[in-house]
Scaffold this motif. Sequence first.
Motif, PDB file in Angstrom:
ATOM      1  N   MET A   1      84.803 -41.624 -70.983  1.00  0.00           N
ATOM      2  CA  MET A   1      83.869 -41.021 -71.741  1.00  0.00           C
ATOM      3  C   MET A   1      82.343 -41.362 -70.662  1.00  0.00           C
ATOM      4  O   MET A   1      82.440 -42.919 -70.173  1.00  0.00           O
ATOM      5  CB  MET A   1      83.357 -41.629 -72.940  1.00  0.00           C
ATOM      6  N   SER A   2      81.822 -40.231 -70.352  1.00  0.00           N
ATOM      7  CA  SER A   2      80.870 -41.029 -69.693  1.00  0.00           C
ATOM      8  C   SER A   2      79.342 -42.278 -69.599  1.00  0.00           C
ATOM      9  O   SER A   2      79.536 -42.397 -70.753  1.00  0.00           O
ATOM     10  CB  SER A   2      79.741 -39.780 -69.244  1.00  0.00           C
ATOM     11  N   PRO A   3      78.541 -42.850 -69.408  1.00  0.00           N
ATOM     12  CA  PRO A   3      78.720 -44.296 -69.717  1.00  0.00           C
ATOM     13  C   PRO A   3      76.951 -43.676 -69.488  1.00  0.00           C
ATOM     14  O   PRO A   3      76.388 -43.873 -70.717  1.00  0.00           O
ATOM     15  CB  PRO A   3      77.765 -44.400 -68.624  1.00  0.00           C
ATOM     16  N   GLU A   4      76.460 -42.380 -69.448  1.00  0.00           N
ATOM     17  CA  GLU A   4      75.158 -41.449 -70.280  1.00  0.00           C
ATOM     18  C   GLU A   4      76.156 -41.018 -71.506  1.00  0.00           C
ATOM     19  O   GLU A   4      74.932 -40.765 -72.434  1.00  0.00           O
ATOM     20  CB  GLU A   4      74.556 -39.989 -69.083  1.00  0.00           C
ATOM     21  N   ARG A   5      76.356 -40.728 -72.283  1.00  0.00           N
ATOM     22  CA  ARG A   5      76.683 -40.427 -73.569  1.00  0.00           C
ATOM     23  C   ARG A   5      76.821 -41.038 -74.858  1.00  0.00           C
ATOM     24  O   ARG A   5      76.887 -42.390 -74.229  1.00  0.00           O
ATOM     25  CB  ARG A   5      78.450 -39.465 -73.298  1.00  0.00           C
ATOM     26  N   HIS A   6      76.027 -40.407 -75.181  1.00  0.00           N
ATOM     27  CA  HIS A   6      76.460 -41.476 -76.375  1.00  0.00           C
ATOM     28  C   HIS A   6      77.060 -41.910 -77.501  1.00  0.00           C
ATOM     29  O   HIS A   6      78.052 -40.231 -77.400  1.00  0.00           O
ATOM     30  CB  HIS A   6      74.953 -40.223 -78.044  1.00  0.00           C
ATOM     31  N   GLN A   7      77.434 -42.585 -77.869  1.00  0.00           N
ATOM     32  CA  GLN A   7      78.664 -43.174 -78.621  1.00  0.00           C
ATOM     33  C   GLN A   7      78.596 -41.861 -80.097  1.00  0.00           C
ATOM     34  O   GLN A   7      80.334 -42.165 -80.079  1.00  0.00           O
ATOM     35  CB  GLN A   7      78.434 -44.740 -79.524  1.00  0.00           C
ATOM     36  N   TRP A   8      78.315 -41.120 -80.499  1.00  0.00           N
ATOM     37  CA  TRP A   8      78.294 -39.897 -81.516  1.00  0.00           C
ATOM     38  C   TRP A   8      79.289 -39.740 -80.423  1.00  0.00           C
ATOM     39  O   TRP A   8      78.598 -37.637 -81.391  1.00  0.00           O
ATOM     40  CB  TRP A   8      77.487 -40.091 -82.567  1.00  0.00           C
ATOM     41  N   PHE A   9      79.227 -38.734 -79.253  1.00  0.00           N
ATOM     42  CA  PHE A   9      78.797 -36.829 -78.941  1.00  0.00           C
ATOM     43  C   PHE A   9      80.576 -36.746 -79.063  1.00  0.00           C
ATOM     44  O   PHE A   9      80.479 -36.000 -80.154  1.00  0.00           O
ATOM     45  CB  PHE A   9      79.040 -37.192 -77.462  1.00  0.00           C
ATOM     46  N   MET A  10      81.111 -36.959 -78.884  1.00  0.00           N
ATOM     47  CA  MET A  10      82.993 -37.443 -79.179  1.00  0.00           C
ATOM     48  C   MET A  10      83.125 -36.537 -81.249  1.00  0.00           C
ATOM     49  O   MET A  10      83.217 -35.463 -80.866  1.00  0.00           O
ATOM     50  CB  MET A  10      84.002 -38.069 -78.755  1.00  0.00           C
ATOM     51  N   GLY A  68      60.601 -30.515 -72.388  1.00  0.00           N
ATOM     52  CA  GLY A  68      60.806 -31.075 -71.599  1.00  0.00           C
ATOM     53  C   GLY A  68      61.741 -32.416 -72.762  1.00  0.00           C
ATOM     54  O   GLY A  68      61.543 -33.300 -71.181  1.00  0.00           O
ATOM     55  N   VAL A  69      62.530 -31.706 -73.030  1.00  0.00           N
ATOM     56  CA  VAL A  69      63.674 -32.757 -73.608  1.00  0.00           C
ATOM     57  C   VAL A  69      64.775 -32.802 -73.105  1.00  0.00           C
ATOM     58  O   VAL A  69      64.849 -32.147 -72.320  1.00  0.00           O
ATOM     59  CB  VAL A  69      63.016 -33.304 -75.008  1.00  0.00           C
ATOM     60  N   ARG A  70      65.482 -33.811 -73.424  1.00  0.00           N
ATOM     61  CA  ARG A  70      66.414 -34.321 -72.859  1.00  0.00           C
ATOM     62  C   ARG A  70      67.573 -34.450 -73.630  1.00  0.00           C
ATOM     63  O   ARG A  70      66.855 -34.299 -75.295  1.00  0.00           O
ATOM     64  CB  ARG A  70      67.203 -35.105 -72.018  1.00  0.00           C
ATOM     65  N   ALA A  71      68.767 -33.658 -73.557  1.00  0.00           N
ATOM     66  CA  ALA A  71      69.836 -33.459 -75.112  1.00  0.00           C
ATOM     67  C   ALA A  71      69.847 -35.195 -75.973  1.00  0.00           C
ATOM     68  O   ALA A  71      69.758 -35.988 -74.795  1.00  0.00           O
ATOM     69  CB  ALA A  71      71.461 -33.024 -74.622  1.00  0.00           C
ATOM     70  N   PRO A  72      69.929 -35.100 -76.964  1.00  0.00           N
ATOM     71  CA  PRO A  72      70.240 -36.164 -77.338  1.00  0.00           C
ATOM     72  C   PRO A  72      71.343 -37.265 -76.920  1.00  0.00           C
ATOM     73  O   PRO A  72      71.386 -38.093 -77.480  1.00  0.00           O
ATOM     74  CB  PRO A  72      69.976 -36.208 -79.098  1.00  0.00           C
ATOM     75  N   THR A  74      73.931 -36.173 -74.603  1.00  0.00           N
ATOM     76  CA  THR A  74      73.954 -36.790 -73.543  1.00  0.00           C
ATOM     77  C   THR A  74      72.939 -36.885 -72.068  1.00  0.00           C
ATOM     78  O   THR A  74      73.418 -37.393 -70.974  1.00  0.00           O
ATOM     79  CB  THR A  74      74.926 -35.237 -72.759  1.00  0.00           C
ATOM     80  N   GLY A  75      72.101 -36.995 -72.537  1.00  0.00           N
ATOM     81  CA  GLY A  75      71.096 -37.245 -71.763  1.00  0.00           C
ATOM     82  C   GLY A  75      70.491 -36.155 -70.837  1.00  0.00           C
ATOM     83  O   GLY A  75      69.455 -35.681 -69.584  1.00  0.00           O
ATOM     84  N   ASP A  76      71.001 -35.288 -70.583  1.00  0.00           N
ATOM     85  CA  ASP A  76      70.644 -33.989 -69.450  1.00  0.00           C
ATOM     86  C   ASP A  76      70.264 -32.507 -70.037  1.00  0.00           C
ATOM     87  O   ASP A  76      69.558 -32.869 -70.817  1.00  0.00           O
ATOM     88  CB  ASP A  76      72.393 -33.056 -69.319  1.00  0.00           C
TER      89      ASP A  76
END
Length: 153
Positions: A1-10, A68-72, A74-76
């Motif tokens: 898992m990418s370090p930028e991804r939130h732990q709840w992503f998957m 102008g916000v980022r995806a909560p 993934t941060g993308d």
Amino acid sequence: MSPERHQWFMPLVFVGGLVFGFGLAFSHMARPEVVLSFLQFSDFGLLFVMFGAATVTGIAFAVMPRLGVRAPLTGDRYERRLKSFDRNVLIGGSIFGLGWGLSGICPGAAYASLGIGNVSILWAIGGMFAGAYLQGALRSNEMASDTATTSVD
């Protein structure tokens, strides 16, 4: 898992898939008979389901980049990624449409159809995996031959 991804992503992706599959099954869109009726212009229920999904997606694609916000998770950044219309898109889309028409099911609905007990859909799922593997193998061969040609020049 990418370090930028939130732990709840998957887990949230999994839950989103469950909700999507439940929605397909509940609306009977996971039944090949319904899909084939749509493709034969005798039942337009699928058209309304697709229109609803396209409307929500269109609004999200129009509004989210302007906020102008980022995806909560993934941060993308929210942005459109356009693919040019070329020969590969035309051929791939034609093959996809042919498979959809023959099996009466698209890839997302195939798994939902399996979940409602349609075991014969395994043939279509097997075909999807075989087609994806074949396309990947062909693309790998093309890339390998392009690399070999480039290194020889």
